[in-house]
Design a protein around this motif. Structure first.
Motif, PDB file in Angstrom:
ATOM      1  N   VAL A 120       0.836  -1.206   0.000  1.00 11.77           N
ATOM      2  CA  VAL A 120       0.000   0.000   0.000  1.00 11.77           C
ATOM      3  C   VAL A 120       0.867   1.251   0.000  1.00 11.77           C
ATOM      4  O   VAL A 120       0.629   2.201  -0.771  1.00 11.77           O
ATOM      5  N   HIS A 121       1.897   1.273   0.840  1.00 18.80           N
ATOM      6  CA  HIS A 121       2.775   2.441   0.897  1.00 18.80           C
ATOM      7  C   HIS A 121       3.554   2.617  -0.406  1.00 18.80           C
ATOM      8  O   HIS A 121       3.767   3.754  -0.858  1.00 18.80           O
ATOM      9  N   TYR A 122       3.979   1.528  -1.005  1.00 14.88           N
ATOM     10  CA  TYR A 122       4.718   1.636  -2.256  1.00 14.88           C
ATOM     11  C   TYR A 122       3.846   2.197  -3.374  1.00 14.88           C
ATOM     12  O   TYR A 122       4.326   2.921  -4.245  1.00 14.88           O
ATOM     13  N   TYR A 123       2.569   1.866  -3.351  1.00 18.62           N
ATOM     14  CA  TYR A 123       1.645   2.421  -4.335  1.00 18.62           C
ATOM     15  C   TYR A 123       1.591   3.949  -4.211  1.00 18.62           C
ATOM     16  O   TYR A 123       1.671   4.673  -5.208  1.00 18.62           O
ATOM     17  N   TYR A 124       1.489   4.439  -2.969  1.00 14.77           N
ATOM     18  CA  TYR A 124       1.444   5.883  -2.754  1.00 14.77           C
ATOM     19  C   TYR A 124       2.802   6.527  -3.005  1.00 14.77           C
ATOM     20  O   TYR A 124       2.878   7.650  -3.524  1.00 14.77           O
ATOM     21  N   MET A 125       3.883   5.845  -2.658  1.00 14.09           N
ATOM     22  CA  MET A 125       5.217   6.407  -2.891  1.00 14.09           C
ATOM     23  C   MET A 125       5.505   6.548  -4.378  1.00 14.09           C
ATOM     24  O   MET A 125       6.140   7.504  -4.817  1.00 14.09           O
ATOM     25  N   ARG A 126       5.031   5.581  -5.163  1.00 15.12           N
ATOM     26  CA  ARG A 126       5.197   5.669  -6.614  1.00 15.12           C
ATOM     27  C   ARG A 126       4.485   6.899  -7.146  1.00 15.12           C
ATOM     28  O   ARG A 126       5.030   7.661  -7.957  1.00 15.12           O
ATOM     29  N   GLY A 127       3.239   7.121  -6.701  1.00 13.76           N
ATOM     30  CA  GLY A 127       2.484   8.287  -7.144  1.00 13.76           C
ATOM     31  C   GLY A 127       3.147   9.594  -6.720  1.00 13.76           C
ATOM     32  O   GLY A 127       3.211  10.547  -7.503  1.00 13.76           O
ATOM     33  N   TYR A 128       3.643   9.629  -5.505  1.00 18.90           N
ATOM     34  CA  TYR A 128       4.312  10.833  -5.004  1.00 18.90           C
ATOM     35  C   TYR A 128       5.556  11.131  -5.833  1.00 18.90           C
ATOM     36  O   TYR A 128       5.809  12.277  -6.211  1.00 18.90           O
ATOM     37  N   ASN A 129       6.331  10.094  -6.126  1.00 18.46           N
ATOM     38  CA  ASN A 129       7.555  10.278  -6.906  1.00 18.46           C
ATOM     39  C   ASN A 129       7.246  10.766  -8.326  1.00 18.46           C
ATOM     40  O   ASN A 129       7.936  11.636  -8.862  1.00 18.46           O
ATOM     41  N   LEU A 130       6.194  10.221  -8.931  1.00 23.37           N
ATOM     42  CA  LEU A 130       5.825  10.631 -10.284  1.00 23.37           C
ATOM     43  C   LEU A 130       5.327  12.076 -10.320  1.00 23.37           C
ATOM     44  O   LEU A 130       5.590  12.816 -11.264  1.00 23.37           O
ATOM     45  N   GLU A 131       4.598  12.488  -9.283  1.00 26.16           N
ATOM     46  CA  GLU A 131       4.029  13.835  -9.252  1.00 26.16           C
ATOM     47  C   GLU A 131       5.062  14.901  -8.929  1.00 26.16           C
ATOM     48  O   GLU A 131       5.020  16.009  -9.468  1.00 26.16           O
ATOM     49  N   THR A 132       5.993  14.583  -8.037  1.00 24.63           N
ATOM     50  CA  THR A 132       6.928  15.608  -7.546  1.00 24.63           C
ATOM     51  C   THR A 132       8.361  15.411  -8.028  1.00 24.63           C
ATOM     52  O   THR A 132       9.144  16.368  -8.029  1.00 24.63           O
ATOM     53  N   GLY A 133       8.721  14.177  -8.396  1.00 24.99           N
ATOM     54  CA  GLY A 133      10.100  13.888  -8.768  1.00 24.99           C
ATOM     55  C   GLY A 133      11.021  13.794  -7.571  1.00 24.99           C
ATOM     56  O   GLY A 133      12.246  13.683  -7.718  1.00 24.99           O
ATOM     57  N   GLU A 134      10.446  13.829  -6.358  1.00 19.45           N
ATOM     58  CA  GLU A 134      11.241  13.805  -5.133  1.00 19.45           C
ATOM     59  C   GLU A 134      11.193  12.430  -4.472  1.00 19.45           C
ATOM     60  O   GLU A 134      10.309  11.616  -4.748  1.00 19.45           O
ATOM     61  N   SER A 135      12.153  12.208  -3.571  1.00 12.74           N
ATOM     62  CA  SER A 135      12.170  10.971  -2.801  1.00 12.74           C
ATOM     63  C   SER A 135      11.089  11.014  -1.728  1.00 12.74           C
ATOM     64  O   SER A 135      11.007  11.995  -0.974  1.00 12.74           O
ATOM     65  N   PRO A 136      10.239  10.005  -1.632  1.00 11.84           N
ATOM     66  CA  PRO A 136       9.130  10.015  -0.657  1.00 11.84           C
ATOM     67  C   PRO A 136       9.593   9.600   0.737  1.00 11.84           C
ATOM     68  O   PRO A 136       9.148   8.597   1.290  1.00 11.84           O
ATOM     69  N   THR A 137      10.491  10.399   1.313  1.00 14.24           N
ATOM     70  CA  THR A 137      11.114  10.033   2.592  1.00 14.24           C
ATOM     71  C   THR A 137      10.081   9.845   3.694  1.00 14.24           C
ATOM     72  O   THR A 137      10.145   8.883   4.469  1.00 14.24           O
ATOM     73  N   PHE A 138       9.120  10.775   3.785  1.00 14.64           N
ATOM     74  CA  PHE A 138       8.112  10.684   4.845  1.00 14.64           C
ATOM     75  C   PHE A 138       7.325   9.379   4.750  1.00 14.64           C
ATOM     76  O   PHE A 138       7.162   8.659   5.734  1.00 14.64           O
ATOM     77  N   PHE A 139       6.826   9.069   3.554  1.00 18.02           N
ATOM     78  CA  PHE A 139       6.032   7.853   3.376  1.00 18.02           C
ATOM     79  C   PHE A 139       6.883   6.600   3.626  1.00 18.02           C
ATOM     80  O   PHE A 139       6.389   5.599   4.131  1.00 18.02           O
ATOM     81  N   ARG A 140       8.156   6.672   3.270  1.00 15.66           N
ATOM     82  CA  ARG A 140       9.022   5.519   3.495  1.00 15.66           C
ATOM     83  C   ARG A 140       9.174   5.241   4.988  1.00 15.66           C
ATOM     84  O   ARG A 140       9.127   4.094   5.434  1.00 15.66           O
ATOM     85  N   TYR A 141       9.337   6.309   5.773  1.00 12.01           N
ATOM     86  CA  TYR A 141       9.475   6.121   7.216  1.00 12.01           C
ATOM     87  C   TYR A 141       8.165   5.665   7.852  1.00 12.01           C
ATOM     88  O   TYR A 141       8.172   4.908   8.830  1.00 12.01           O
ATOM     89  N   VAL A 142       7.039   6.138   7.328  1.00 11.98           N
ATOM     90  CA  VAL A 142       5.743   5.653   7.826  1.00 11.98           C
ATOM     91  C   VAL A 142       5.643   4.144   7.590  1.00 11.98           C
ATOM     92  O   VAL A 142       5.195   3.389   8.461  1.00 11.98           O
ATOM     93  N   ASP A 143       6.063   3.719   6.411  1.00 11.26           N
ATOM     94  CA  ASP A 143       6.072   2.285   6.099  1.00 11.26           C
ATOM     95  C   ASP A 143       6.972   1.538   7.068  1.00 11.26           C
ATOM     96  O   ASP A 143       6.574   0.536   7.665  1.00 11.26           O
ATOM     97  N   TRP A 144       8.188   2.026   7.244  1.00 11.26           N
ATOM     98  CA  TRP A 144       9.146   1.341   8.124  1.00 11.26           C
ATOM     99  C   TRP A 144       8.674   1.292   9.567  1.00 11.26           C
ATOM    100  O   TRP A 144       8.867   0.289  10.250  1.00 11.26           O
ATOM    101  N   ILE A 145       8.054   2.386  10.041  1.00  9.38           N
ATOM    102  CA  ILE A 145       7.669   2.427  11.452  1.00  9.38           C
ATOM    103  C   ILE A 145       6.525   1.459  11.755  1.00  9.38           C
ATOM    104  O   ILE A 145       6.261   1.125  12.919  1.00  9.38           O
ATOM    105  N   LEU A 146       5.845   0.993  10.696  1.00  5.47           N
ATOM    106  CA  LEU A 146       4.811  -0.027  10.865  1.00  5.47           C
ATOM    107  C   LEU A 146       5.348  -1.431  10.603  1.00  5.47           C
ATOM    108  O   LEU A 146       4.996  -2.383  11.320  1.00  5.47           O
ATOM    109  N   THR A 147       6.202  -1.576   9.602  1.00  7.32           N
ATOM    110  CA  THR A 147       6.628  -2.921   9.190  1.00  7.32           C
ATOM    111  C   THR A 147       7.847  -3.443   9.939  1.00  7.32           C
ATOM    112  O   THR A 147       7.921  -4.634  10.224  1.00  7.32           O
ATOM    113  N   VAL A 148       8.798  -2.571  10.265  1.00  7.25           N
ATOM    114  CA  VAL A 148      10.009  -3.046  10.946  1.00  7.25           C
ATOM    115  C   VAL A 148       9.697  -3.610  12.335  1.00  7.25           C
ATOM    116  O   VAL A 148      10.194  -4.686  12.682  1.00  7.25           O
TER     117      VAL A 148
END
Length: 238
Positions: free
Chosen positions: A57-85
Protein backbone atom coordinates in the motif's frame (compact mmCIF):
# COMPACT_ATOMS: atom_id res chain seq x y z
CA UNK A 1 -7.85 9.94 -11.30
CA UNK A 2 -5.13 11.27 -13.59
CA UNK A 3 -3.00 8.54 -15.12
CA UNK A 4 0.66 9.06 -14.30
CA UNK A 5 2.92 7.56 -16.92
CA UNK A 6 6.31 6.12 -15.96
CA UNK A 7 9.05 7.36 -18.28
CA UNK A 8 11.28 4.66 -19.74
CA UNK A 9 14.29 6.06 -17.85
CA UNK A 10 12.53 6.60 -14.51
CA UNK A 11 13.98 3.63 -12.69
CA UNK A 12 12.88 4.91 -9.28
CA UNK A 13 9.18 4.90 -10.19
CA UNK A 14 9.61 1.61 -12.03
CA UNK A 15 11.09 -0.11 -8.96
CA UNK A 16 8.30 1.35 -6.84
CA UNK A 17 5.83 -0.28 -9.24
CA UNK A 18 7.68 -3.62 -9.18
CA UNK A 19 7.91 -3.44 -5.39
CA UNK A 20 4.17 -2.80 -5.12
CA UNK A 21 3.29 -5.79 -7.29
CA UNK A 22 5.82 -8.15 -5.69
CA UNK A 23 4.73 -7.38 -2.13
CA UNK A 24 1.04 -7.49 -2.98
CA UNK A 25 1.54 -10.90 -4.60
CA UNK A 26 3.42 -12.07 -1.50
CA UNK A 27 0.57 -10.85 0.71
CA UNK A 28 -2.01 -12.77 -1.30
CA UNK A 29 0.13 -15.88 -1.04
CA UNK A 30 0.63 -15.63 2.72
CA UNK A 31 -3.06 -14.87 3.39
CA UNK A 32 -4.28 -17.70 1.17
CA UNK A 33 -1.92 -20.14 2.88
CA UNK A 34 -3.23 -19.37 6.38
CA UNK A 35 -5.85 -22.12 6.30
CA UNK A 36 -3.17 -24.61 5.27
CA UNK A 37 -0.86 -23.57 8.10
CA UNK A 38 -0.51 -25.31 11.45
CA UNK A 39 -2.29 -23.28 14.17
CA UNK A 40 0.93 -22.74 16.14
CA UNK A 41 2.54 -20.96 13.16
CA UNK A 42 -0.57 -19.25 11.82
CA UNK A 43 0.03 -15.93 13.61
CA UNK A 44 3.60 -15.79 12.29
CA UNK A 45 2.46 -16.31 8.69
CA UNK A 46 -0.34 -13.76 9.21
CA UNK A 47 2.19 -11.17 10.40
CA UNK A 48 4.31 -11.92 7.32
CA UNK A 49 1.30 -11.15 5.14
CA UNK A 50 0.56 -7.95 7.04
CA UNK A 51 4.15 -6.76 6.58
CA UNK A 52 4.08 -7.17 2.81
CA UNK A 53 0.52 -5.82 2.51
CA UNK A 54 1.35 -2.63 4.45
CA UNK A 55 4.46 -2.20 2.32
CA UNK A 56 2.51 -2.73 -0.91
CA UNK A 57 0.00 0.00 0.00
CA UNK A 58 2.77 2.44 0.90
CA UNK A 59 4.72 1.64 -2.26
CA UNK A 60 1.65 2.42 -4.34
CA UNK A 61 1.44 5.88 -2.75
CA UNK A 62 5.22 6.41 -2.89
CA UNK A 63 5.20 5.67 -6.61
CA UNK A 64 2.48 8.29 -7.14
CA UNK A 65 4.31 10.83 -5.00
CA UNK A 66 7.56 10.28 -6.91
CA UNK A 67 5.82 10.63 -10.28
CA UNK A 68 4.03 13.83 -9.25
CA UNK A 69 6.93 15.61 -7.55
CA UNK A 70 10.10 13.89 -8.77
CA UNK A 71 11.24 13.81 -5.13
CA UNK A 72 12.17 10.97 -2.80
CA UNK A 73 9.13 10.01 -0.66
CA UNK A 74 11.11 10.03 2.59
CA UNK A 75 8.11 10.68 4.84
CA UNK A 76 6.03 7.85 3.38
CA UNK A 77 9.02 5.52 3.50
CA UNK A 78 9.47 6.12 7.22
CA UNK A 79 5.74 5.65 7.83
CA UNK A 80 6.07 2.28 6.10
CA UNK A 81 9.15 1.34 8.12
CA UNK A 82 7.67 2.43 11.45
CA UNK A 83 4.81 -0.03 10.87
CA UNK A 84 6.63 -2.92 9.19
CA UNK A 85 10.01 -3.05 10.95
CA UNK A 86 8.52 -3.56 14.44
CA UNK A 87 6.34 -6.31 12.93
CA UNK A 88 9.47 -7.95 11.54
CA UNK A 89 10.93 -7.82 15.05
CA UNK A 90 7.72 -9.38 16.39
CA UNK A 91 8.46 -12.43 14.23
CA UNK A 92 11.51 -13.21 16.37
CA UNK A 93 9.35 -13.23 19.49
CA UNK A 94 6.66 -15.39 17.89
CA UNK A 95 9.02 -18.12 16.68
CA UNK A 96 10.87 -18.31 20.02
CA UNK A 97 7.74 -18.03 22.18
CA UNK A 98 7.44 -21.82 22.27
CA UNK A 99 10.92 -21.95 23.82
CA UNK A 100 9.92 -19.60 26.64
CA UNK A 101 10.37 -16.12 25.20
CA UNK A 102 8.84 -13.59 27.56
CA UNK A 103 6.78 -10.55 26.66
CA UNK A 104 9.67 -8.37 27.82
CA UNK A 105 11.70 -9.57 24.82
CA UNK A 106 8.91 -8.44 22.49
CA UNK A 107 8.88 -4.95 24.00
CA UNK A 108 12.68 -4.70 23.84
CA UNK A 109 12.64 -5.47 20.13
CA UNK A 110 9.73 -3.12 19.38
CA UNK A 111 11.19 -0.27 21.46
CA UNK A 112 14.63 -0.58 19.89
CA UNK A 113 13.15 -0.63 16.38
CA UNK A 114 11.08 2.49 17.09
CA UNK A 115 14.10 4.33 18.51
CA UNK A 116 16.10 3.34 15.43
CA UNK A 117 13.44 4.67 13.06
CA UNK A 118 12.31 7.81 14.91
CA UNK A 119 15.86 9.06 15.44
CA UNK A 120 16.70 8.20 11.84
CA UNK A 121 13.75 10.26 10.64
CA UNK A 122 14.77 13.21 12.81
CA UNK A 123 18.30 13.13 11.43
CA UNK A 124 17.23 12.75 7.83
CA UNK A 125 14.41 15.31 7.73
CA UNK A 126 13.79 17.47 10.83
CA UNK A 127 17.24 18.17 12.29
CA UNK A 128 19.66 17.50 9.45
CA UNK A 129 22.31 19.74 11.02
CA UNK A 130 22.60 17.17 13.83
CA UNK A 131 22.36 14.15 11.53
CA UNK A 132 25.53 12.59 12.99
CA UNK A 133 24.11 12.61 16.52
CA UNK A 134 20.76 11.19 15.43
CA UNK A 135 22.54 8.65 13.25
CA UNK A 136 24.66 7.42 16.17
CA UNK A 137 21.55 6.90 18.32
CA UNK A 138 19.73 5.17 15.46
CA UNK A 139 22.77 3.00 14.77
CA UNK A 140 23.07 2.04 18.43
CA UNK A 141 19.46 0.83 18.43
CA UNK A 142 20.11 -1.15 15.25
CA UNK A 143 23.16 -2.87 16.72
CA UNK A 144 21.21 -3.61 19.90
CA UNK A 145 18.60 -5.45 17.82
CA UNK A 146 21.37 -7.30 15.98
CA UNK A 147 22.97 -8.23 19.30
CA UNK A 148 19.72 -9.65 20.70
CA UNK A 149 19.25 -11.73 17.58
CA UNK A 150 22.83 -12.97 17.13
CA UNK A 151 24.06 -13.34 20.73
CA UNK A 152 21.30 -12.31 23.15
CA UNK A 153 17.94 -13.69 24.19
CA UNK A 154 16.67 -14.51 20.70
CA UNK A 155 19.79 -16.50 19.82
CA UNK A 156 19.76 -18.43 23.11
CA UNK A 157 16.06 -19.23 22.95
CA UNK A 158 16.26 -20.36 19.33
CA UNK A 159 18.84 -22.99 20.28
CA UNK A 160 16.39 -24.60 22.69
CA UNK A 161 13.39 -24.32 20.35
CA UNK A 162 14.59 -27.04 18.01
CA UNK A 163 16.89 -27.24 14.99
CA UNK A 164 14.32 -25.84 12.53
CA UNK A 165 13.66 -22.73 14.62
CA UNK A 166 17.39 -22.28 15.19
CA UNK A 167 18.03 -22.50 11.45
CA UNK A 168 15.23 -20.06 10.60
CA UNK A 169 16.41 -17.61 13.27
CA UNK A 170 19.93 -17.65 11.88
CA UNK A 171 18.68 -16.93 8.35
CA UNK A 172 16.54 -14.06 9.65
CA UNK A 173 19.54 -12.79 11.61
CA UNK A 174 21.48 -12.55 8.35
CA UNK A 175 18.64 -10.53 6.88
CA UNK A 176 18.97 -8.09 9.79
CA UNK A 177 22.75 -7.90 9.64
CA UNK A 178 23.21 -7.73 5.86
CA UNK A 179 19.82 -6.81 4.41
CA UNK A 180 19.07 -4.03 6.88
CA UNK A 181 22.61 -2.59 6.55
CA UNK A 182 21.52 -0.84 3.36
CA UNK A 183 19.35 1.55 5.39
CA UNK A 184 22.11 3.14 7.52
CA UNK A 185 24.19 3.33 4.33
CA UNK A 186 21.43 5.34 2.67
CA UNK A 187 21.24 7.56 5.75
CA UNK A 188 24.98 8.24 5.59
CA UNK A 189 24.86 9.08 1.88
CA UNK A 190 21.75 11.23 2.14
CA UNK A 191 22.51 13.42 5.15
CA UNK A 192 24.93 16.37 5.42
CA UNK A 193 26.77 14.79 8.36
CA UNK A 194 27.78 11.81 6.24
CA UNK A 195 29.94 9.30 8.08
CA UNK A 196 30.85 11.08 11.33
CA UNK A 197 31.23 14.37 9.50
CA UNK A 198 32.82 12.93 6.36
CA UNK A 199 30.62 13.52 3.32
CA UNK A 200 31.07 10.49 1.08
CA UNK A 201 29.31 11.90 -2.00
CA UNK A 202 29.40 15.33 -3.60
CA UNK A 203 25.95 15.16 -5.19
CA UNK A 204 23.44 14.20 -2.50
CA UNK A 205 20.48 14.50 -4.89
CA UNK A 206 21.97 11.91 -7.24
CA UNK A 207 22.85 9.71 -4.27
CA UNK A 208 19.28 9.94 -2.97
CA UNK A 209 17.92 8.97 -6.38
CA UNK A 210 20.22 5.95 -6.55
CA UNK A 211 19.43 4.95 -2.97
CA UNK A 212 15.69 5.02 -3.70
CA UNK A 213 16.26 2.29 -6.29
CA UNK A 214 18.42 0.29 -3.87
CA UNK A 215 15.90 0.81 -1.06
CA UNK A 216 13.05 -0.45 -3.23
CA UNK A 217 14.90 -3.61 -4.22
CA UNK A 218 16.22 -4.22 -0.70
CA UNK A 219 12.80 -3.64 0.88
CA UNK A 220 11.16 -6.21 -1.36
CA UNK A 221 13.91 -8.76 -0.72
CA UNK A 222 13.93 -8.17 3.04
CA UNK A 223 10.18 -8.17 3.60
CA UNK A 224 9.28 -10.99 1.24
CA UNK A 225 12.37 -12.95 2.27
CA UNK A 226 11.44 -12.63 5.94
CA UNK A 227 7.99 -13.98 5.18
CA UNK A 228 9.28 -16.88 3.11
CA UNK A 229 11.62 -17.96 5.90
CA UNK A 230 8.68 -17.96 8.32
CA UNK A 231 6.53 -19.81 5.80
CA UNK A 232 9.24 -22.44 5.31
CA UNK A 233 9.52 -22.86 9.07
CA UNK A 234 5.77 -23.37 9.32
CA UNK A 235 6.11 -26.28 6.85
CA UNK A 236 9.22 -27.83 8.41
CA UNK A 237 7.28 -30.11 10.73
CA UNK A 238 4.83 -31.42 8.15
Amino acid sequence: MEHLKIASDNYVAFTFFIGTMAMMAASVFFFFELNNTSPKWRTSVLVSGLITFIAAVHYYYMRGYNLETGESPTFFRYVDWILTVPLMCVEFYLITKKAGAKISLLWKLIFASLVMLVTGYFGETIDRDSSVLWGVVSGAAYFYIAYLIWFGEVAKLSQTAGPQVAKATRVLAWFVLVGWAIYPLGYILGTPGGLFGIQLVSDQAAAANSMDIVYNIADAINKIGFGLVIYTLSRSEE
